[in-house]
Design an enzyme around this catalytic site. Structure first.
Site, PDB file in Angstrom:
ATOM      1  N   GLY A  12       0.823  -1.212   0.000  1.00 35.50           N
ATOM      2  CA  GLY A  12       0.000   0.000   0.000  1.00 35.50           C
ATOM      3  C   GLY A  12       0.856   1.261   0.000  1.00 35.50           C
ATOM      4  N   GLY A  15      -0.744   5.051  -1.030  1.00 31.75           N
ATOM      5  CA  GLY A  15      -1.768   5.688  -0.203  1.00 31.75           C
ATOM      6  C   GLY A  15      -1.260   6.921   0.532  1.00 31.75           C
ATOM      7  N   ARG A  40      -3.442  -0.179  -7.467  1.00 35.20           N
ATOM      8  CA  ARG A  40      -4.364   0.562  -8.314  1.00 35.20           C
ATOM      9  C   ARG A  40      -3.812   1.944  -8.700  1.00 35.20           C
ATOM     10  NH1 ARG A  40      -9.241   3.034  -7.133  1.00 35.20           N
ATOM     11  NH2 ARG A  40      -8.684   2.921  -4.954  1.00 35.20           N
ATOM     12  N   ASP A  57      -1.008  -7.237  -5.363  1.00 39.45           N
ATOM     13  CA  ASP A  57      -2.380  -7.287  -4.882  1.00 39.45           C
ATOM     14  C   ASP A  57      -2.344  -8.020  -3.540  1.00 39.45           C
ATOM     15  OD1 ASP A  57      -4.990  -7.822  -4.330  1.00 39.45           O
ATOM     16  OD2 ASP A  57      -5.483  -8.635  -6.309  1.00 39.45           O
ATOM     17  N   TYR A 147     -15.514  -0.383   8.302  1.00 42.70           N
ATOM     18  CA  TYR A 147     -14.089  -0.111   8.503  1.00 42.70           C
ATOM     19  C   TYR A 147     -13.698  -0.413   9.952  1.00 42.70           C
ATOM     20  CZ  TYR A 147      -9.830   2.829   8.694  1.00 42.70           C
ATOM     21  OH  TYR A 147      -8.562   3.313   8.861  1.00 42.70           O
TER      22      TYR A 147
END
Ligand code: SER
Length: 318
Positions: A12, A15, A40, A57, A147
């Protein structure tokens, strides 16, 4: 003793946190020793140029294993997550990415005997039945967002993997993060970043939370410091796997007033949307004394110095 020879995998990296954490880790541990991965969103140029970059991924366990094997990874930062507001739009996807992603990482980490895993929980682990002032580390965890549910389950998994498999996973319940490099995506605390961009570009902002909404926040340089301090903390001093953590608590009105000191023409209006209910279910202030006592947590920025720094950085860029 600091282990300066770590081989770190960051999941990640594109981000809000990952994009600034990777450069901070590379500065400390060396560019080649920090493997930045994303899926992404394209990774920032600074990350592409300063060390290895790989497509990953987090739902694909074999691909995580392959990177660990090839790069001899011993440390993992698992930062990929769907935040609170987006999570309410696609709750099943939030469950999948946040929890199946985490258990993949934990499974691969235990089978490869990874030295340390850092995974952030959130203030979203708390809910309307949690005391909202000076929220203790050990308290009621009954969140109302998907979340938050994934964060509570993740915290329990962290304890489970530590106790059952001796996997050294460490976590902090991060508050809202204020940063200048990458915009947050789909969180309830995002207003505290957007407000700076809009104040500088358009001198006005329509806030999706009410003026008197107080939430705990943390400025990115302190967030990086927290991640590295937690990573390097002496395990014998840690009495738990998950820590409360905070930087600065303020209301939307208070940050607007602070910005006005720098941009007097700045105007704000308040049009609360569905995110207000999420914010109202979270704490206003956090007791992070366990983090302070057990690994020396001590943030540097207050509302004034954070605002000054954000405005300096963004005014130059925008
Ligand atoms: N910043 C996050 C959110 O608003 C809280 O962890 O969803």
């Amino acid at each position: 003793m600091m282990n300066m020879s770590r081989k770190i995998l960051v999941i990640g990296s594109a981000g809000q946190i990952g994009s600034e954490l990777v450069p901070a880790l590379r500065k400390k541990y060396g560019g080649e020793n920090v493997i930045a991965t994303g899926r992404r969103t394209p990774l920032p140029d600074a990350i592409k140029k300063s060390g290895p970059v790989i497509y990953l991924d987090a739902l694909d366990k074999n691909s995580i294993a392959k990177i660990i094997f090839e790069y001899e990874i011993d440390t993992i930062f698992h930062m990929a997550s769907i935040l609170s507001a987006t999570g309410e739009k696609i709750p099943q996807t939030a469950w999948d990415i946040n929890l199946n992603g985490l258990i993949n990482v934990l499974e691969v980490a235990r089978s490869y005997k990874i030295d340390r895993v850092i995974w952030p929980s959130s203030i979203a682990a708390f809910g309307p039945t949690t005391p909202r002032e000076n929220t203790p580390n050990i308290t009621v965890l009954q969140p109302t967002t998907m979340y938050g549910i994934t964060k509570v389950a993740g915290e329990l998994l962290a304890e489970y993997y530590y106790n059952k498999y001796n996997l050294d996973i460490r976590s902090v319940r991060l508050p809202g993060i204020i940063s200048s490099e990458t915009l947050p995506g789909g969180g309830t605390t995002d207003y505290a970043v957007e407000i700076f961009y809009e104040a500088i570009k358009n001198k006005q902002y329509t806030c999706f939370l009410k003026e008197d909404t107080v939430l705990p926040m943390l400025y990115m340089p302190d967030c990086n410091k927290c991640m590295i301090d937690l990573l390097e903390a002496d395990n014998s001093k840690l009495k738990r796997r998950v820590y409360n953590l905070t930087g600065i608590s303020f209301s939307a009105g208070e940050i607007a007033a602070e910005i006005k000191k720098h941009i007097p023409e700045f105007k704000i209006e308040y049009k609360p949307d569905f995110r207000q209910a999420i914010a109202d279910s979270w704490p206003k202030t956090i007791d992070d004394s366990f983090a302070r006592e057990e690994w020396g947590w001590n943030p540097e920025y207050d509302l004034e110095s954070m605002t000054q720094d954000m405005i300096d950085i963004l005014s130059k860029r925008l």
